[in-house]
Design a protein around this motif. Structure first.
Motif, PDB file in Angstrom:
ATOM      1  N   GLN A   1       0.017   1.258  -0.578  1.00 50.83           N
ATOM      2  CA  GLN A   1       1.127   0.444  -1.070  1.00 50.83           C
ATOM      3  C   GLN A   1       1.678  -0.334   0.122  1.00 50.83           C
ATOM      4  N   MET A   2       1.894  -1.635  -0.052  1.00 50.96           N
ATOM      5  CA  MET A   2       2.484  -2.436   1.010  1.00 50.96           C
ATOM      6  C   MET A   2       3.792  -3.050   0.533  1.00 50.96           C
ATOM      7  N   VAL A   3       4.779  -2.982   1.403  1.00 47.64           N
ATOM      8  CA  VAL A   3       6.117  -3.502   1.100  1.00 47.64           C
ATOM      9  C   VAL A   3       6.508  -4.491   2.187  1.00 47.64           C
ATOM     10  N   GLU A   4       7.097  -5.601   1.798  1.00 49.66           N
ATOM     11  CA  GLU A   4       7.565  -6.578   2.772  1.00 49.66           C
ATOM     12  C   GLU A   4       9.054  -6.806   2.620  1.00 49.66           C
ATOM     13  N   ALA A   5       9.671  -7.241   3.699  1.00 48.89           N
ATOM     14  CA  ALA A   5      11.089  -7.610   3.691  1.00 48.89           C
ATOM     15  C   ALA A   5      11.204  -9.064   4.120  1.00 48.89           C
ATOM     16  N   ARG A   6      11.932  -9.844   3.327  1.00 47.56           N
ATOM     17  CA  ARG A   6      12.142 -11.258   3.630  1.00 47.56           C
ATOM     18  C   ARG A   6      13.633 -11.573   3.608  1.00 47.56           C
ATOM     19  N   LEU A   7      14.027 -12.386   4.549  1.00 44.61           N
ATOM     20  CA  LEU A   7      15.406 -12.864   4.622  1.00 44.61           C
ATOM     21  C   LEU A   7      15.389 -14.373   4.453  1.00 44.61           C
TER      22      LEU A   7
ATOM     23  N   GLY B   1       9.788  -8.039   8.006  1.00 42.36           N
ATOM     24  CA  GLY B   1       9.367  -6.642   8.108  1.00 42.36           C
ATOM     25  C   GLY B   1       8.233  -6.311   7.164  1.00 42.36           C
ATOM     26  N   LEU B   2       7.415  -5.330   7.574  1.00 46.56           N
ATOM     27  CA  LEU B   2       6.309  -4.842   6.761  1.00 46.56           C
ATOM     28  C   LEU B   2       6.253  -3.323   6.843  1.00 46.56           C
ATOM     29  N   ALA B   3       5.905  -2.705   5.717  1.00 50.09           N
ATOM     30  CA  ALA B   3       5.655  -1.265   5.683  1.00 50.09           C
ATOM     31  C   ALA B   3       4.380  -1.024   4.896  1.00 50.09           C
ATOM     32  N   ILE B   4       3.535  -0.131   5.396  1.00 48.08           N
ATOM     33  CA  ILE B   4       2.278   0.207   4.749  1.00 48.08           C
ATOM     34  C   ILE B   4       2.259   1.714   4.511  1.00 48.08           C
TER      35      ILE B   4
ATOM     36  N   ARG C   1      -6.389  13.433  -2.625  1.00 48.62           N
ATOM     37  CA  ARG C   1      -7.058  14.730  -2.592  1.00 48.62           C
ATOM     38  C   ARG C   1      -6.151  15.805  -2.007  1.00 48.62           C
ATOM     39  N   LYS C   2      -5.450  15.467  -0.933  1.00 52.20           N
ATOM     40  CA  LYS C   2      -4.563  16.433  -0.278  1.00 52.20           C
ATOM     41  C   LYS C   2      -3.124  16.348  -0.771  1.00 52.20           C
ATOM     42  N   GLN C   3      -2.829  15.323  -1.594  1.00 55.60           N
ATOM     43  CA  GLN C   3      -1.462  15.110  -2.074  1.00 55.60           C
ATOM     44  C   GLN C   3      -0.482  14.963  -0.895  1.00 55.60           C
ATOM     45  N   VAL C   4      -0.883  14.167   0.067  1.00 51.78           N
ATOM     46  CA  VAL C   4      -0.063  13.886   1.253  1.00 51.78           C
ATOM     47  C   VAL C   4       0.114  12.376   1.362  1.00 51.78           C
ATOM     48  N   GLY C   5       1.331  11.953   1.651  1.00 49.49           N
ATOM     49  CA  GLY C   5       1.596  10.542   1.874  1.00 49.49           C
ATOM     50  C   GLY C   5       1.694  10.251   3.362  1.00 49.49           C
TER      51      GLY C   5
ATOM     52  N   PRO D   1      11.436   2.259  -0.710  1.00 46.08           N
ATOM     53  CA  PRO D   1      10.507   2.203  -1.844  1.00 46.08           C
ATOM     54  C   PRO D   1       9.251   3.043  -1.642  1.00 46.08           C
ATOM     55  N   GLY D   2       8.750   3.117  -0.410  1.00 48.81           N
ATOM     56  CA  GLY D   2       7.550   3.909  -0.157  1.00 48.81           C
ATOM     57  C   GLY D   2       7.795   5.397  -0.350  1.00 48.81           C
TER      58      GLY D   2
END
Length: 350
Positions: free
Chosen positions: A226-232, A238-241, A247-251, A276-277
């Motif tokens: 999932q990728m999230v961006e921030a815009r002003l 900003g970016l978050a990935i 399989r491991k149920q780990v984020g 959001p992530g």
């Protein structure tokens, strides 16, 4: 005592006999033969714990990122691939300057051919290729191949330790003019944002271009992202990935970056991107989230501090992968300092 002497004699005799394998660069047609070695648990113990790598996955990793003749060396004997060594060409940026690097991968020799100089011979071919391609430095993260890499010119500069949380609290951030949203493809301004980020933060880091993000994140055949961006006011700040290991149920927080803008602080943008992530992980039922903003880069220190305020705890470095660098040019020796590196989870395999 007798058993130890016999084992020593066997090792000495094997070391005295060069491997009969021949060495060449791989092409896309070699995918199945390469995977026969890679998926063999007797050659790579980790293979028993994960689904076998497919030909399409190998091509995504090594062909799509380079060409039909990638910097991937293989060794053959009697029609079988018995050794592999490669790097993935990846652009980095340092203070706004683009740098050609190679990510070390697929260091593997079949047990029958170990101790006969085969890996070192493959590295000679790969090093010559790196120099001819203008690669300034090779780098890698490993917990299993540290000694062979050091023997071939790599130097350990730190460890890729983790922070993790099983409970976390992020209050929603609402800032006038700041729009945070999930995206399905990288923005056209990703390249300019990455250069601006590099000049702002200093040090060396992956170049977050649209082409890199499309390949590494959106087309990744191993993991869902999932990728999230921030815009002003329309400007990317900003970016978050976020990576989901189903399989491991780990984020995983694979990357998290921001540039302060006008009256909005870096920390506020990072918090707005995290929300959001982390909520998505909670909806998926994940009970553990990891992040690896490791090292001593000033920005990573700030991210570490922010994560610690919402429930992330630094994990023991005992099991952490070693981060190794091999400068190919004299100018790259400055990258042996850990505080130059903005390391992130995105730099790991897959």
């Amino acid at each position: 005592m007798l058993e130890a002497l016999v084992n020593y004699a066997v090792r000495r005799s094997r070391a005295a006999i060069p491997s009969p394998a021949s060495i060449r660069f791989a092409t896309t047609r070699d995918a199945d033969a390469i995977n026969a070695l890679y998926n063999d648990a007797s050659a790579r113990p980790d293979a028993a714990a994960v689904p076998p790598r497919t030909a399409a996955q190998w091509r995504w990793e090594y062909i799509q990122s380079s060409s039909d003749s990638p910097p991937y060396v293989l060794a053959e004997h009697d029609g079988y691939v018995v050794g592999t060594q490669a790097y993935i060409p990846i652009e980095f940026v340092c203070d706004g300057r683009i740098i050609r690097t190679g990510k070390d991968e697929d260091t593997l020799v079949h047990p029958v051919h170990r101790g006969r100089g085969l890996l070192d011979a493959m590295y000679k071919h790969l090093s010559a290729r790196a120099l001819s391609d203008g690669v300034e430095l090779l780098w890698g993260l490993t917990s299993t191949a540290v000694k062979p890499l050091i023997r071939n010119g790599f130097m350990g500069v730190g460890v890729n330790d983790a922070m993790a949380a099983t409970q976390w609290t992020v209050a929603p951030v609402s800032i006038s003019g700041l729009i945070v949203s999930e995206i399905n493809e990288p923005g056209a301004d990703s390249d300019l944002f990455s250069l601006e980020l590099s000049r702002h933060l200093g040090g060396i880091m992956p170049h977050l271009t649209a082409s890199f993000l499309k390949w590494r994140v959106f087309e990744n055949p191993f993991r869902r992202y999932q990728m999230v961006e921030a815009r002003l006011n329309g400007r990317l700040v900003g970016l978050a990935i976020f990576k989901l290991d189903e399989r491991k149920q780990v984020g995983f927080i694979s990357d998290l970056v921001a540039i302060p803008a006008e009256r909005i602080s870096e920390a506020d943008i990072l918090s707005a991107l995290l929300d959001p992530g982390l909520r998505h992980f909670a909806r998926e039922g994940y009970r553990r989230v990891e992040a690896r903003p490791s090292g001593t880069h000033p920005f990573n220190r700030r991210v570490q501090a922010l994560l610690s305020t919402i429930g992330f705890i630094r994990q023991s470095p005992d099991q952490a992968a070693t981060f190794l660098v091999r400068p190919m040019l004299p100018s790259a020796r400055s990258f042996l300092a850990l505080d130059q590196w903005r390391i992130s989870e995105l730099m790991r395999e897959y």
